[in-house]
Structure formats: C-alpha cells, structure tokens
Design a protein around this motif. Structure first.
Motif, PDB file in Angstrom:
ATOM      1  N   GLN A  40      23.712 -38.042  84.763  1.00  0.00           N
ATOM      2  CA  GLN A  40      25.142 -37.694  84.315  1.00  0.00           C
ATOM      3  C   GLN A  40      25.516 -36.289  84.013  1.00  0.00           C
ATOM      4  O   GLN A  40      26.431 -35.961  84.343  1.00  0.00           O
ATOM      5  CB  GLN A  40      25.180 -38.326  82.855  1.00  0.00           C
TER       6      GLN A  40
ATOM      7  N   LYS B 161      34.409 -39.993  79.816  1.00  0.00           N
ATOM      8  CA  LYS B 161      36.057 -39.629  79.568  1.00  0.00           C
ATOM      9  C   LYS B 161      36.385 -39.249  78.030  1.00  0.00           C
ATOM     10  O   LYS B 161      37.507 -39.567  77.612  1.00  0.00           O
ATOM     11  CB  LYS B 161      36.863 -40.939  80.316  1.00  0.00           C
TER      12      LYS B 161
ATOM     13  N   GLN C 121      26.890 -35.823  87.590  1.00  0.00           N
ATOM     14  CA  GLN C 121      28.321 -36.624  87.535  1.00  0.00           C
ATOM     15  C   GLN C 121      29.137 -35.725  87.210  1.00  0.00           C
ATOM     16  O   GLN C 121      30.328 -35.535  87.635  1.00  0.00           O
ATOM     17  CB  GLN C 121      28.047 -37.982  87.244  1.00  0.00           C
TER      18      GLN C 121
ATOM     19  N   VAL D  47      31.498 -37.730  81.595  1.00  0.00           N
ATOM     20  CA  VAL D  47      31.517 -38.953  82.114  1.00  0.00           C
ATOM     21  C   VAL D  47      32.240 -40.214  81.443  1.00  0.00           C
ATOM     22  O   VAL D  47      32.775 -40.971  82.191  1.00  0.00           O
ATOM     23  CB  VAL D  47      29.964 -39.489  82.535  1.00  0.00           C
TER      24      VAL D  47
END
Lengths: 246, 245
Positions: free
Chosen positions: B190, B234, B193, B232
């Motif tokens: 993560q 949001k 990402q 990630v």
C-alpha cells in the motif's frame, strides 16, 4: 476433489514454456502461473511469495489483486503457512482453520474473514536454498489429493525455473541479482497501479488489469510498461487516453 | 517509526544488522549514521571499504561517504571512463556483484573500467542500488582487494546493510533523525500504491510524491503504512499547494 484433466495440464505447461523466451517478464510469468494454479487445482486463490534480502517474504504475484487478498499474503511476514514452509523447507497445510488455527491466530482469523477454510504452502527450492513459496487458499476444508499435490509441486518447480531464467544458476550471486530484480519490479508495479488507479478512478485490481492488458496488447513487458507509467513516458499515453476496457 | 515486534520475524539479517550498528553507536555514545553503517559493514562483511553515493538528479550521483581512499578512487574512475558496475547497477536496477574483475567476461563487460580497477588494487566489487521501485535514492558499494566473492551468508548481511542505509537516507530527506527502530513500511504494497496515487494527485515525480507522503507521516507522527492505507482507501487526498482533503 476435482481431477485435473491431463490435456489442460499439458496446455498450461506449453503456455508457460512459451512465455519463457529471452524477453519474458518474470512478474507476468508468475502472475500467469498463479492464475493457472487456481484453474488446475481445487483452490480459490494462489500467490507466489519470494524471500526478500533480509529474510522477509514478499508477495510478487497472485491470482487476483484484490486489496484484502494482498493483505492476507502480506500478513505472512509474521506468521502463517508460507513462513513455516520457508523455515521448515517442507510443504505446510492447515486443512480446516475453523477447527485449528495451526498456531497462526492472526493469520487464521484473517483467512477465515476472507472466506477461506484451508490453506497450503509449498516451498520453492533451489538446491539447498528456499527462495520462496507457492501459497494456495481454498474456501472448503480438506487436504490436497496426491495428484493435486503433484501438480502443485510441478507449478512450484516451473515457477523456480522461470524466476531464475537461466537453466543452471551456478553462482549464488546470480540468484540474488534475479531475486532482487523480481522484488523490485513488483514495487514498480505497485507504484504504477496507484498512479493508474488515481488517474482513471479505478480500484487497485482493476488498475492492475488495465496495466497488464495494455502490456499484452502492445507485446511489451509488464515491468517496463509499469516503469513508463510512473515516469510518464509518451509511450503509454494511450493507456490514459483510451484505457483498455474490461 | 515502527518496529518489528514479532519474535519470529525479529531474527533476520536486517534486525541483526540493526542491533549491531545500534550497539556500536551506543558504545561511542553516538547515533547511527550513514558513515557508521559503512564502518560497521566493512568490519562485519570483511571488505576493504565501502562507498555510499546519493542520487542528485536523473543520472547523477555524488559520493556521500567513502571509508577509504580506494573507494573514492573507484568512484572517480567510473566517472572518468563512463562505465563500470555502479553505472550498470543503476541501469539494470539490480545488484551487480563482481567476485573477480579478472574473470572471463568481466573485461568484456567493462573493457575500460575492469583493468583500471585491478590496477588500482581492487579485484572484487559489490554494488547494491538503493531504491524503492523507481524512486532512486543512491547506491552502496563494497570492495575487496582480493578476488573473493561475498559468501552467501555475508551477501544477505550486505543487503541488510544496504536496506538500513536506504532507510536512513530516506529519513534524512524528511528531517527525521531518530534511530529507535527500523521502519519496515517499505514492505507494504500500500505504501507503493499510495506513492503512485500521490504522484498523480499532485502531478509530481514519484520521488517527490514519496517524500510528501513520508513528510506528512512524520509531521503527524503516524506510521507510513497507516497513512498509505488512508490514501489507498480514499480517506485522504493530497492536493496541490500543500493542502489535503
């Protein structure tokens, strides 16, 4: 238990062998192998973890890229079948996590929460070294049949060969270089997934699918395309203009 | 900062190297620095010297630490002839491990550099890129005078030292000087990402996005992996002009 049709197995190995060309992408190859494992074996998810430089297991490819599944693989840095397979150098199974957490309380709870009842890990071995593991999850309890275990072992061997590219790796140094390259490629792919997910407003697994399809459609290496995405190369402009549809 | 609390995962080359350098620094009533990491590595790995280069821009690096004159000579040599294992490692993005510059193939790989390195008295060089995916932080180089490859166990330790050097350089970039524990956030998918997402949100380069993430984690005293999870999922967006939403 589902029996593997011989023809399907042969097709898979032909397909895998075909991808082992000079210019193949190791992550793409391992991803294909994870996806085929789920088709050939009575399991619902598969992942391939490699041992990192400092002994930690890191996921490099999985049959699907859902965030929660990735977390389940990641948990195994601390406990779980892959870590045990890595340390004992032998296959490790938990046939029903609901009855027995096999000594992995956090991992078992997470796996059950994801709907998995049984889990298997097969070590990837190169001579005396364990370099990673194939991890299989099933929604149903039970062990793998002898035939299925053989198929799984064959997949592990093919993964090891693919990973090491060269037919015979004489030097430990080359092994380390290859493992590091594979692990680093995976990080670049994660970075690219994030970039694509944000730009195209997608979930991470969808972003991975877009990335992979673009690489396939253009006959390019997955890791090269991922690197071009994060460095915003002109060569991947179409990925954002006309994203490949599902 | 995060520590690995788990008993089983705590006995890795990384955690052992970290305890070693911390103990050494403690004896000197000092803290772990890039230089002390190099000195510890030289003694532990049985190499003649170490060099840390930091990336100053695309394709350019400068020497940050050189433990002996040979380390500096080798770095200058590569700049002079425009080839060598450090350059190769940067291009490949993977370690380049040379056990013997005199071995067949090495002089073909670096026709100018290999003989000059041998002439300077170095037969083996182990180059480890310090990067997080495409975020290029620098390179660590160990050299030996004798043509002896790094033994497998020591190679794992060399990679551990390199990872610690990477973590320390990253901390320095955002002004963190603590050395209480090893932050293992870099193992989290993560985090990578989120770096990609922030690069898109701020429309900046990947290394700037990564720095922005880490600076915010430091400012809020939160583990990087926690903050990354928020990005990630949001729950957190980075906005240009320094704001967040």
């Amino acid at each position: 238990m589902v029996q593997v049709a011989d023809g399907q197995l042969v097709d898979t190995f032909v397909e895998l062998a075909d991808t082992l060309t000079d210019d193949f992408d190791v992550i793409d190859f391992l991803h294909l192998l994870a996806a085929r494992s789920v088709e050939l074996l009575p399991v619902d998810a598969a992942g391939i973890l490699l041992a990192g430089p400092s002994g930690a297991l890191q996921l490099v490819a999985s049959s699907d890229e859902h965030v929660r599944l990735l977390e389940l693989f990641q948990l195994q840095r601390d406990e779980g079948p892959c870590l045990d397979a890595f340390h004992t150098r032998n296959p490790v199974s938990a046939t029903d996590l609901e009855l027995d957490d096999a000594g992995w309380p956090s991992f078992a709870a997470a796996a059950l929460g994801h709907g998995f009842r049984s889990v298997h890990a097969l070590p990837m071995r190169l001579r005396s070294e364990v370099i990673g593991a194939l991890n299989l999850f099933s929604a149903r309890p039970g062990e793998l049949s002898k035939e299925n275990l053989q198929v799984a072992r064959a997949m592990v061997d093919v993964a090891t060969i693919g990973l090491l590219q060269a037919r015979t790796i004489q030097q430990h140094e080359v092994l380390v270089e290859q493992l590091q390259t594979a692990l680093s490629s995976r990080v670049v792919i994660e970075q690219a997934k994030g970039f694509i997910a944000e730009r195209l407003n997608l979930e991470m697994d969808e972003a991975f699918a877009v990335l992979r399809r673009f690489a396939r459609n253009h006959s390019r290496k997955l890791s090269v395309v991922a690197a071009e995405v994060v460095s915003r190369s002109e060569t991947v402009r179409d990925l954002f203009r006309n994203p490949p549809t599902r | 900062m995060e520590a690995s609390q788990d008993g089983r995962s705590d006995d890795t080359p990384l955690s052992r190297a970290w305890r070693r350098v911390k103990d050494e620094a403690h004896l000197l009533r000092s803290t772990v620095t890039v230089a002390s990491l190099c000195e510890s590595a030289v003694a532990w790995l049985g190499v003649a010297g170490a060099c840390v280069l930091v990336s100053t821009g695309p394709g350019s690096q400068e020497v940050r630490v050189a433990t002996d004159d040979l380390a500096s000579v080798l770095a200058e040599l590569e700049v002079m002839v425009g080839e060598g294992p450090v350059r190769s490692a940067r291009e490949l993005g993977s370690p380049v491990l040379v056990g013997d510059f005199d071995a067949a193939g090495q002089s073909r790989r670096w026709p100018l550099y290999a003989p000059l390195a041998v002439q300077a008295g170095v037969h083996a060089q182990f180059v480890l890129p310090l990067r997080v995916g495409l975020v290029d932080v620098g390179t660590v180089v160990y050299h030996r005078k004798a043509p002896v490859p790094l033994e497998p166990v020591l190679l794992a330790d060399a990679l551990a030292y390199a990872e610690l050097t990477l973590l320390l350089l990253l901390d320095e970039q955002v002004g963190v000087a603590g050395d209480e524990s090893v932050d293992l956030s870099l193992r989290s998918a993560q985090v990578h990402q989120a770096t990609g997402m922030v690069a898109a949100q701020l429309d900046v380069r990947l290394d700037d996005a990564f720095a922005a993430l880490r600076a915010r984690a430091f400012a809020e005293q939160r583990p990087l992996s926690d903050l990354a999870a928020d990005v990630v999922n949001k729950r957190l967006r980075f906005e240009p002009e320094g704001g967040t939403r």
